[in-house]
Design a protein around this motif. Sequence first.
Motif, PDB file in Angstrom:
ATOM      1  N   LYS A  15      -8.367  12.099  -2.708  1.00  0.00           N
ATOM      2  CA  LYS A  15      -8.492  10.808  -2.045  1.00  0.00           C
ATOM      3  C   LYS A  15      -9.761  10.798  -1.211  1.00  0.00           C
ATOM      4  CE  LYS A  15      -3.615   9.752  -1.654  1.00  0.00           C
ATOM      5  NZ  LYS A  15      -2.516   9.400  -0.746  1.00  0.00           N
ATOM      6  N   VAL A  16     -10.415   9.688  -1.220  1.00  0.00           N
ATOM      7  CA  VAL A  16     -11.603   9.493  -0.402  1.00  0.00           C
ATOM      8  C   VAL A  16     -11.210   8.582   0.753  1.00  0.00           C
ATOM      9  CG1 VAL A  16     -13.940   8.597  -0.330  1.00  0.00           C
ATOM     10  CG2 VAL A  16     -13.114   9.759  -2.386  1.00  0.00           C
ATOM     11  N   ILE A  17     -11.383   9.083   1.952  1.00  0.00           N
ATOM     12  CA  ILE A  17     -11.044   8.306   3.145  1.00  0.00           C
ATOM     13  C   ILE A  17     -12.341   7.849   3.795  1.00  0.00           C
ATOM     14  CG2 ILE A  17      -9.927   8.351   5.397  1.00  0.00           C
ATOM     15  CD1 ILE A  17      -8.119  10.585   4.272  1.00  0.00           C
ATOM     16  N   MET A  18     -12.456   6.547   3.914  1.00  0.00           N
ATOM     17  CA  MET A  18     -13.679   5.994   4.519  1.00  0.00           C
ATOM     18  C   MET A  18     -13.352   5.530   5.937  1.00  0.00           C
ATOM     19  SD  MET A  18     -15.300   3.961   1.303  1.00  0.00           S
ATOM     20  CE  MET A  18     -16.868   3.803   2.102  1.00  0.00           C
ATOM     21  N   LYS A  19     -14.190   5.905   6.872  1.00  0.00           N
ATOM     22  CA  LYS A  19     -14.024   5.472   8.262  1.00  0.00           C
ATOM     23  C   LYS A  19     -14.734   4.149   8.474  1.00  0.00           C
ATOM     24  CE  LYS A  19     -13.685  10.139  10.028  1.00  0.00           C
ATOM     25  NZ  LYS A  19     -14.237  11.140  10.940  1.00  0.00           N
TER      26      LYS A  19
END
Length: 53
Positions: free
Chosen positions: A48-52
């Motif tokens: 999973k790619v978590i973007m802030k």
Amino acid sequence: MSLIKEPKGIDFIIQSPPLTEKERIEISEFIASRKAKKNVVKKIPKTKVIMKK
């Protein structure tokens, strides 16, 4: 890829010689190994790619 059309009055008949038992075994082993490799690729977990914000 286009289709080969038969000229009028001419039939294309392709007849292959029968496979030997050794050739059948080799083909079966090849197909089994390809299926095994295909299943291995599917088992890799996705990340999973978590973007802030």
